[in-house]
Write a protein that holds these residues in place. Sequence first.
Motif, PDB file in Angstrom:
ATOM      1  N   ARG A 107       0.847  -1.200   0.000  1.00  0.00           N
ATOM      2  CA  ARG A 107       0.000   0.000   0.000  1.00  0.00           C
ATOM      3  C   ARG A 107       0.879   1.246   0.000  1.00  0.00           C
ATOM      4  O   ARG A 107       2.044   1.197   0.380  1.00  0.00           O
ATOM      5  CB  ARG A 107      -0.901   0.044   1.266  1.00  0.00           C
ATOM      6  CG  ARG A 107      -1.652  -1.228   1.578  1.00  0.00           C
ATOM      7  CD  ARG A 107      -2.763  -1.503   0.577  1.00  0.00           C
ATOM      8  NE  ARG A 107      -3.775  -0.470   0.535  1.00  0.00           N
ATOM      9  CZ  ARG A 107      -4.853  -0.438   1.347  1.00  0.00           C
ATOM     10  NH1 ARG A 107      -5.017  -1.364   2.278  1.00  0.00           N
ATOM     11  NH2 ARG A 107      -5.756   0.509   1.212  1.00  0.00           N
ATOM     12  N   ILE A 108       0.302   2.370  -0.413  1.00  0.00           N
ATOM     13  CA  ILE A 108       0.955   3.664  -0.231  1.00  0.00           C
ATOM     14  C   ILE A 108       0.354   4.264   1.036  1.00  0.00           C
ATOM     15  O   ILE A 108      -0.800   4.714   1.039  1.00  0.00           O
ATOM     16  CB  ILE A 108       0.744   4.589  -1.433  1.00  0.00           C
ATOM     17  CG1 ILE A 108       1.372   3.981  -2.684  1.00  0.00           C
ATOM     18  CG2 ILE A 108       1.348   5.967  -1.153  1.00  0.00           C
ATOM     19  CD1 ILE A 108       1.178   4.807  -3.936  1.00  0.00           C
ATOM     20  N   ALA A 109       1.108   4.216   2.113  1.00  0.00           N
ATOM     21  CA  ALA A 109       0.610   4.660   3.414  1.00  0.00           C
ATOM     22  C   ALA A 109       0.769   6.171   3.549  1.00  0.00           C
ATOM     23  O   ALA A 109       1.871   6.702   3.438  1.00  0.00           O
ATOM     24  CB  ALA A 109       1.350   3.946   4.533  1.00  0.00           C
ATOM     25  N   ILE A 110      -0.346   6.843   3.775  1.00  0.00           N
ATOM     26  CA  ILE A 110      -0.364   8.308   3.888  1.00  0.00           C
ATOM     27  C   ILE A 110      -0.977   8.668   5.232  1.00  0.00           C
ATOM     28  O   ILE A 110      -2.127   8.313   5.518  1.00  0.00           O
ATOM     29  CB  ILE A 110      -1.192   8.934   2.753  1.00  0.00           C
ATOM     30  CG1 ILE A 110      -0.597   8.540   1.399  1.00  0.00           C
ATOM     31  CG2 ILE A 110      -1.268  10.445   2.904  1.00  0.00           C
ATOM     32  CD1 ILE A 110      -1.455   8.919   0.224  1.00  0.00           C
ATOM     33  N   THR A 111      -0.219   9.344   6.064  1.00  0.00           N
ATOM     34  CA  THR A 111      -0.709   9.719   7.394  1.00  0.00           C
ATOM     35  C   THR A 111      -0.935  11.225   7.451  1.00  0.00           C
ATOM     36  O   THR A 111      -0.065  12.001   7.057  1.00  0.00           O
ATOM     37  CB  THR A 111       0.298   9.308   8.481  1.00  0.00           C
ATOM     38  OG1 THR A 111       0.417   7.880   8.496  1.00  0.00           O
ATOM     39  CG2 THR A 111      -0.161   9.779   9.853  1.00  0.00           C
ATOM     40  N   LEU A 140      -3.543   4.041   1.361  1.00  0.00           N
ATOM     41  CA  LEU A 140      -4.122   3.825   2.682  1.00  0.00           C
ATOM     42  C   LEU A 140      -3.913   5.100   3.481  1.00  0.00           C
ATOM     43  O   LEU A 140      -2.779   5.469   3.793  1.00  0.00           O
ATOM     44  CB  LEU A 140      -3.448   2.650   3.397  1.00  0.00           C
ATOM     45  CG  LEU A 140      -3.876   2.435   4.857  1.00  0.00           C
ATOM     46  CD1 LEU A 140      -5.354   2.042   4.934  1.00  0.00           C
ATOM     47  CD2 LEU A 140      -2.998   1.382   5.532  1.00  0.00           C
ATOM     48  N   LEU A 141      -5.004   5.803   3.784  1.00  0.00           N
ATOM     49  CA  LEU A 141      -4.927   7.044   4.551  1.00  0.00           C
ATOM     50  C   LEU A 141      -5.180   6.747   6.022  1.00  0.00           C
ATOM     51  O   LEU A 141      -6.215   6.188   6.377  1.00  0.00           O
ATOM     52  CB  LEU A 141      -5.959   8.051   4.038  1.00  0.00           C
ATOM     53  CG  LEU A 141      -6.093   9.344   4.863  1.00  0.00           C
ATOM     54  CD1 LEU A 141      -4.803  10.156   4.823  1.00  0.00           C
ATOM     55  CD2 LEU A 141      -7.265  10.181   4.355  1.00  0.00           C
ATOM     56  N   ILE A 142      -4.217   7.098   6.867  1.00  0.00           N
ATOM     57  CA  ILE A 142      -4.415   7.043   8.320  1.00  0.00           C
ATOM     58  C   ILE A 142      -4.724   8.465   8.754  1.00  0.00           C
ATOM     59  O   ILE A 142      -3.858   9.359   8.686  1.00  0.00           O
ATOM     60  CB  ILE A 142      -3.171   6.500   9.043  1.00  0.00           C
ATOM     61  CG1 ILE A 142      -2.865   5.077   8.588  1.00  0.00           C
ATOM     62  CG2 ILE A 142      -3.390   6.525  10.551  1.00  0.00           C
ATOM     63  CD1 ILE A 142      -1.776   4.975   7.582  1.00  0.00           C
ATOM     64  N   ARG A 203       5.742   9.396  16.117  1.00  0.00           N
ATOM     65  CA  ARG A 203       7.080   9.349  15.536  1.00  0.00           C
ATOM     66  C   ARG A 203       7.265   8.080  14.701  1.00  0.00           C
ATOM     67  O   ARG A 203       7.778   8.124  13.576  1.00  0.00           O
ATOM     68  CB  ARG A 203       8.118   9.427  16.655  1.00  0.00           C
ATOM     69  CG  ARG A 203       9.511   9.763  16.211  1.00  0.00           C
ATOM     70  CD  ARG A 203      10.451   9.902  17.377  1.00  0.00           C
ATOM     71  NE  ARG A 203      10.050  10.977  18.258  1.00  0.00           N
ATOM     72  CZ  ARG A 203       9.707  10.819  19.533  1.00  0.00           C
ATOM     73  NH1 ARG A 203       9.719   9.633  20.067  1.00  0.00           N
ATOM     74  NH2 ARG A 203       9.358  11.850  20.253  1.00  0.00           N
ATOM     75  N   ALA A 204       6.840   6.946  15.232  1.00  0.00           N
ATOM     76  CA  ALA A 204       6.960   5.674  14.510  1.00  0.00           C
ATOM     77  C   ALA A 204       6.055   5.652  13.291  1.00  0.00           C
ATOM     78  O   ALA A 204       6.443   5.180  12.218  1.00  0.00           O
ATOM     79  CB  ALA A 204       6.627   4.519  15.450  1.00  0.00           C
ATOM     80  N   LEU A 205       4.838   6.169  13.436  1.00  0.00           N
ATOM     81  CA  LEU A 205       3.884   6.147  12.333  1.00  0.00           C
ATOM     82  C   LEU A 205       4.353   7.023  11.174  1.00  0.00           C
ATOM     83  O   LEU A 205       4.268   6.627  10.008  1.00  0.00           O
ATOM     84  CB  LEU A 205       2.507   6.601  12.828  1.00  0.00           C
ATOM     85  CG  LEU A 205       1.385   6.647  11.793  1.00  0.00           C
ATOM     86  CD1 LEU A 205       1.209   5.294  11.116  1.00  0.00           C
ATOM     87  CD2 LEU A 205       0.081   7.083  12.459  1.00  0.00           C
ATOM     88  N   PHE A 206       4.847   8.214  11.495  1.00  0.00           N
ATOM     89  CA  PHE A 206       5.350   9.099  10.438  1.00  0.00           C
ATOM     90  C   PHE A 206       6.520   8.467   9.685  1.00  0.00           C
ATOM     91  O   PHE A 206       6.630   8.573   8.465  1.00  0.00           O
ATOM     92  CB  PHE A 206       5.764  10.450  11.014  1.00  0.00           C
ATOM     93  CG  PHE A 206       4.619  11.289  11.507  1.00  0.00           C
ATOM     94  CD1 PHE A 206       3.333  11.064  11.063  1.00  0.00           C
ATOM     95  CD2 PHE A 206       4.831  12.304  12.428  1.00  0.00           C
ATOM     96  CE1 PHE A 206       2.269  11.843  11.506  1.00  0.00           C
ATOM     97  CE2 PHE A 206       3.781  13.095  12.878  1.00  0.00           C
ATOM     98  CZ  PHE A 206       2.488  12.852  12.422  1.00  0.00           C
ATOM     99  N   ARG A 207       7.424   7.820  10.419  1.00  0.00           N
ATOM    100  CA  ARG A 207       8.572   7.206   9.760  1.00  0.00           C
ATOM    101  C   ARG A 207       8.146   6.018   8.893  1.00  0.00           C
ATOM    102  O   ARG A 207       8.733   5.784   7.832  1.00  0.00           O
ATOM    103  CB  ARG A 207       9.577   6.752  10.819  1.00  0.00           C
ATOM    104  CG  ARG A 207      10.798   6.020  10.262  1.00  0.00           C
ATOM    105  CD  ARG A 207      11.651   6.920   9.393  1.00  0.00           C
ATOM    106  NE  ARG A 207      12.230   8.025  10.120  1.00  0.00           N
ATOM    107  CZ  ARG A 207      13.387   7.959  10.804  1.00  0.00           C
ATOM    108  NH1 ARG A 207      14.062   6.833  10.828  1.00  0.00           N
ATOM    109  NH2 ARG A 207      13.832   9.019  11.432  1.00  0.00           N
ATOM    110  N   ALA A 208       7.128   5.293   9.332  1.00  0.00           N
ATOM    111  CA  ALA A 208       6.693   4.112   8.588  1.00  0.00           C
ATOM    112  C   ALA A 208       5.845   4.467   7.377  1.00  0.00           C
ATOM    113  O   ALA A 208       5.677   3.643   6.473  1.00  0.00           O
ATOM    114  CB  ALA A 208       5.913   3.175   9.501  1.00  0.00           C
ATOM    115  N   SER A 209       5.325   5.684   7.334  1.00  0.00           N
ATOM    116  CA  SER A 209       4.447   6.085   6.234  1.00  0.00           C
ATOM    117  C   SER A 209       5.249   6.537   5.023  1.00  0.00           C
ATOM    118  O   SER A 209       6.389   6.989   5.154  1.00  0.00           O
ATOM    119  CB  SER A 209       3.529   7.236   6.689  1.00  0.00           C
ATOM    120  OG  SER A 209       2.725   6.831   7.787  1.00  0.00           O
ATOM    121  N   ASP A 210       4.640   6.412   3.863  1.00  0.00           N
ATOM    122  CA  ASP A 210       5.268   6.906   2.636  1.00  0.00           C
ATOM    123  C   ASP A 210       5.130   8.423   2.520  1.00  0.00           C
ATOM    124  O   ASP A 210       5.978   9.104   1.952  1.00  0.00           O
ATOM    125  CB  ASP A 210       4.638   6.239   1.409  1.00  0.00           C
ATOM    126  CG  ASP A 210       4.871   4.736   1.413  1.00  0.00           C
ATOM    127  OD1 ASP A 210       6.024   4.320   1.289  1.00  0.00           O
ATOM    128  OD2 ASP A 210       3.876   3.989   1.549  1.00  0.00           O
TER     129      ASP A 210
END
Length: 211
Positions: A107-111, A140-142, A203-210
């Motif tokens: 997926r393309i993870a977008i937060t 995938l939008l978070i 912090r973890a979520l931002f780093r893991a997102s595209d």
Amino acid sequence: AVVMAEEWQTADALLHVDHLLKRSSPAKHRNRVRLFWNANNVFGFDRIDFQRLRSVALVTTVSRYMKQLMHQEGVEAVMLPNGLSPDAYLAPDRAAVNQLRRMFAGRIAITKMARWDPDKNWLGSIEIIAHMKRLGLRPLLIARGGLERHGLEVLGAMHRAGLRVAERDHHESGLRGLVQALSDTASVDVLHVTRHVDRDSRRALFRASDV
């Protein structure tokens, strides 16, 4: 020396500082002073001679949104983010980042985390996600908003765009709770996170997102 001015009322004053420094004796004083002008909002933009201002000062702004507005004025501004505490620069938990990336695989993870406010351009973000889906990019939008009424309009726009939305509420705090909340993403386009996300988790979520 550094002189930093902000808001439209100071633009002419900064131009005058430049003028006085160039007239000073010796003239090299001007080369020892760095002038900055910072745009915090768009009030008074119609009163500013941006071309003159940028010729004497480094023009800065506080957000990517404002940077784009400055670009419309023909000014390439430098963004100086405000409001970041020192812990914003700490490295995220590597194990949590790797786990999230495995969950987002394919997926393309977008937060996006911001108030439900029209100024945050949530509706534009939804249009982008919907367009990416039509292109087969599997976004995938978070999404984590606030308590503002505009949130109802944003959520409605998600459904009207044909996006599959799931609300996620993590009862356990911290990274473990976040990972649990973001599991099982195969059947959704948007994960609407309804609980506060702590700093370590962000912090973890931002780093893991595209994005």
